[in-house]
Design a protein around this motif. Structure first.
Motif, PDB file in Angstrom:
ATOM      1  N   PRO A 241       0.817  -1.217   0.000  1.00  0.00           N
ATOM      2  CA  PRO A 241       0.000   0.000   0.000  1.00  0.00           C
ATOM      3  C   PRO A 241       0.847   1.262   0.000  1.00  0.00           C
ATOM      4  N   TYR A 242       0.276   2.304  -0.568  1.00  0.00           N
ATOM      5  CA  TYR A 242       0.979   3.582  -0.667  1.00  0.00           C
ATOM      6  C   TYR A 242       1.409   4.094   0.701  1.00  0.00           C
ATOM      7  N   GLU A 319      -5.433   9.342   3.536  1.00  0.00           N
ATOM      8  CA  GLU A 319      -6.364   8.731   2.587  1.00  0.00           C
ATOM      9  C   GLU A 319      -6.083   9.305   1.201  1.00  0.00           C
ATOM     10  N   GLU A 321      -7.321   8.748  -1.694  1.00  0.00           N
ATOM     11  CA  GLU A 321      -8.421   9.063  -2.604  1.00  0.00           C
ATOM     12  C   GLU A 321      -8.862  10.512  -2.490  1.00  0.00           C
ATOM     13  N   GLU A 368      -5.595  11.557 -10.576  1.00  0.00           N
ATOM     14  CA  GLU A 368      -6.871  10.872 -10.813  1.00  0.00           C
ATOM     15  C   GLU A 368      -6.706   9.709 -11.779  1.00  0.00           C
ATOM     16  N   LEU A 371      -5.018   6.843  -9.903  1.00  0.00           N
ATOM     17  CA  LEU A 371      -5.916   6.182  -8.952  1.00  0.00           C
ATOM     18  C   LEU A 371      -6.899   5.256  -9.655  1.00  0.00           C
ATOM     19  N   ASN A 372      -7.227   5.548 -10.912  1.00  0.00           N
ATOM     20  CA  ASN A 372      -8.190   4.730 -11.653  1.00  0.00           C
ATOM     21  C   ASN A 372      -7.529   3.676 -12.521  1.00  0.00           C
ATOM     22  N   ALA A 377      -3.170  -0.407  -9.005  1.00  0.00           N
ATOM     23  CA  ALA A 377      -4.033  -0.870  -7.918  1.00  0.00           C
ATOM     24  C   ALA A 377      -3.270  -1.512  -6.761  1.00  0.00           C
ATOM     25  N   LEU A 380      -1.931   1.920  -5.021  1.00  0.00           N
ATOM     26  CA  LEU A 380      -2.810   3.048  -4.719  1.00  0.00           C
ATOM     27  C   LEU A 380      -4.209   2.625  -4.307  1.00  0.00           C
ATOM     28  N   ARG A 381      -4.649   1.430  -4.712  1.00  0.00           N
ATOM     29  CA  ARG A 381      -5.971   0.927  -4.303  1.00  0.00           C
ATOM     30  C   ARG A 381      -5.819  -0.517  -3.836  1.00  0.00           C
ATOM     31  N   SER A 383      -7.138  -2.327  -1.489  1.00  0.00           N
ATOM     32  CA  SER A 383      -8.189  -2.986  -0.709  1.00  0.00           C
ATOM     33  C   SER A 383      -8.423  -4.404  -1.213  1.00  0.00           C
TER      34      SER A 383
END
Length: 604
Positions: A241-242, A319, A321, A368, A371-372, A377, A380-381, A383
């Protein structure tokens, strides 16, 4: 006292006599070197004058161990080796011996250097492979030889004469496996990992290409990314994770430009760290961000003063995001206009600064899009994926699993995310080492394709961000029981300051002059002379040298049980299949091997 396996000077192994002595070389008469066939002693081959052959020179109560680096025939005898030339006499070959180390005749450890130079007329003997192995294994302060050793290689032409190295000599001052493509570098690294897995060791293998997926015994596999690089459940997909990275790593990833974007990005990160600390119920926080336009500073300054140590730390605990929106909130004037005489009111922020926002739009858009993007992932994402750092902490406490392989195969090359992630992982391990976590159980990091991760700088001429975690490990990890074993096919891309820290070098074939020059500068004077053998090494052979080795030794690395998947493309299969399919589509006749007659004719 440490005893050699046999007497140093065996009469039936004598091959010549010294005729000239220099500071580190000796010239030798080699009467048997011109024979058509080598000598045999009890069925064992004795070169009796071959380039690369190891010899022992008498020098009183010690033997001088050396290597034949040159064999020649004097000019007057050059026709003596020509068949059918009448009147020629027997040739008188001569050789040059590079003297390497001293061995006590009565017993004791071999020592690097020449304790006593031999005299003219001293006899020279060819060395038994077992004696060569003994000298290689027992020089350099390895105790009485009873400790554990890693069987990595054997002498070329003597498969039963193993070369075993203690972990202290292999990793104690770091290790480097170097070699051009096809020289056997990957097999050597796999062999090292396999041997370490036989003991109660801790080895973390950072696999840049996924080629070591076949390692099984004692190896746990994880893959950074959403796909596993093995069709088994044993390869777990993980994320880094970042928030496990530093602000500097994120700056290197997002690359803020100019004098406007970088201050706004840094201020946004600090604001979001403060927002996470004070919680979403605090009046300062709205939708995860801290708006600033036309707001009083007092509450923010008070909260910041309370949490300054955490907010100013280099960690990225916020966070992400909300980062793009927080940058928007940071685009304000530093102060507001007062009511009287247009004075500045520094107790509150000013209104929105449209010019600053316009200069930050490219950074906001880049954030942005990252992140997308699915390739980012795992960072940056993250989860839904286990944290790699948690996996490492659990593995370090698990005595049943000696090796952890971290695959980067499915991590994107975009924006140097691989280098940034590897640097973050290296920084975490160095931090653990500085805390003393490896004092009782040393950790070895095996870094494949090391040129991708060492000596890296990201950014532009105005803002450069170093990715220097592994450079620091090479320079200071040893005192914290953290060792580095790097492997690369491009030694010239490794800084000399790093390569010079490598106490052990296993160098496979190198044909590039720049690569060989780097190795020569990193090696000592005696080892430098052995670099001449590098271009002629066969696949699987390597030159073993280093500060703890009295002799630079050519060895044949034992193939690993689980061979790395480093195969190149299969042109025979795929190109022939393609030609056959094209011929079939065109309605052309084909030959027996599936190729079109017309295609073959046009190609010719």
């Amino acid at each position: 006292m440490l005893k050699p396996p046999s007497y140093l000077f065996e009469a039936d192994r004598r091959i010549g006599t010294i005729v000239e002595i220099g500071p580190d070389f000796a010239k030798v008469n080699l009467p048997l070197a011109a024979d058509d066939e080598p000598q045999l002693r009890h069925g064992e081959r004795v070169g009796a004058g071959e380039v690369g052959e190891f010899v022992m020179i008498e020098s009183g109560d010690i033997g001088i161990f050396g290597r034949l680096s040159l064999v020649r025939i004097p000019e007057r005898d050059r026709l003596a080796v020509e068949p059918g030339v009448a009147g020629t006499s027997r040739p008188h070959p001569m050789g040059t011996v590079q003297m390497l180390c001293s061995v006590p005749v009565s017993g004791g450890r071999p020592t690097r250097g020449i304790a006593r130079h031999p005299r003219v007329g001293a006899r020279v003997y060819s060395m038994h492979p077992d004696m060569i192995s003994w000298i290689a294994e027992h020089a350099g302060g390895d105790g009485d030889g009873s400790g554990l050793r890693l069987a990595l290689a054997h002498l070329p032409g003597a498969a039963t004469t193993n070369i075993r190295i203690t972990p202290e000599r292999l990793f104690g001052r770091h290790c480097a496996v170097l070699g051009a493509t096809g020289g056997g570098k990957s097999w050597t690294l796999a062999r090292i990992v396999e041997r370490c897995a036989q003991f109660d060791a801790k080895v973390l293998l950072l696999d840049a290409t996924g080629e070591y997926h076949a390692l099984t015994d004692g190896v746990e596999h994880v893959s950074l990314g959403t796909e596993a690089d093995r069709p088994t459940d044993s390869c777990q997909s993980v994320a880094l994770p970042y928030h496990a990275l530093s602000e500097e790593d994120l700056f290197a990833l997002f690359r803020p430009a100019g004098q406007v974007q970088a201050p706004r990005l840094r201020a946004a990160m600090k604001s979001l760290k403060l927002a996470k600390l004070i919680g979403s119920d605090d009046p300062l926080v709205q939708d995860g961000c801290i708006p600033k336009a036309d707001r009083q500073r007092a509450a923010f300054d008070a909260a910041y003063a309370t949490h300054a140590a955490t907010v100013d730390a280099s960690s990225a605990l916020f966070e992400i995001e909300h980062l793009a929106r927080q940058i928007d909130h940071e685009c304000v004037y530093p102060s507001a206009f007062g009511r009287a005489h247009g004075e500045r009111d520094y107790s509150k922020w000013g209104s929105r600064d449209e010019q600053a926002y316009s200069q930050c739009t490219s950074l906001i858009g880049r954030l942005e899009s990252y992140l997308n993007a699915p390739e980012f992932a795992p960072v940056l994402r993250p989860s839904g994926l286990p944290n790699l750092l948690d996996i490492i902490d659990t593995w370090l406490k698990n005595p049943a699993m000696p090796v952890l392989r971290v695959s980067l195969r499915y991590l994107a090359f975009t924006s140097e995310i691989r280098e940034i992630v590897a640097n973050g992982l290296g920084r975490h391990l160095l931090a653990l080492a500085r805390e003393g976590c490896f004092t009782n159980r040393p950790l070895v990091i095996c870094l494949d394709e090391a040129h991708q991760f060492i000596n890296k700088w990201l950014g532009d001429e105005y803002s450069r961000y170093p990715l220097d975690a592994f450079d620091l490990i090479a320079k200071e990890g040893r005192k914290y029981s953290l060792s580095l074993c790097l492997a690369t096919q491009r030694p010239r891309d490794i800084p000399e300051a790093v390569l010079g820290q490598m106490g052990t070098l296993l160098v496979h074939r190198l044909t590039n002059d720049s690569d060989r020059l780097v190795v020569e500068r990193a090696a000592g004077d005696i080892d430098r002379s052995a670099a001449a053998f590098l271009p002629s090494l066969a696949p699987g052979q390597a030159l073993l040298l280093g500060v703890d080795y009295p002799i630079p030794l050519v060895v044949a690395v034992t193939p690993p049980t689980a061979k790395p998947d480093s195969r190149g493309p299969d042109f025979q299969t795929h190109w022939q299949t393609r030609k056959a399919s094209v011929a079939g589509d065109m309605g052309l006749p084909t030959t027996e091997n599936g190729a079109s007659h017309i295609l073959d004719k046009s190609t010719a």
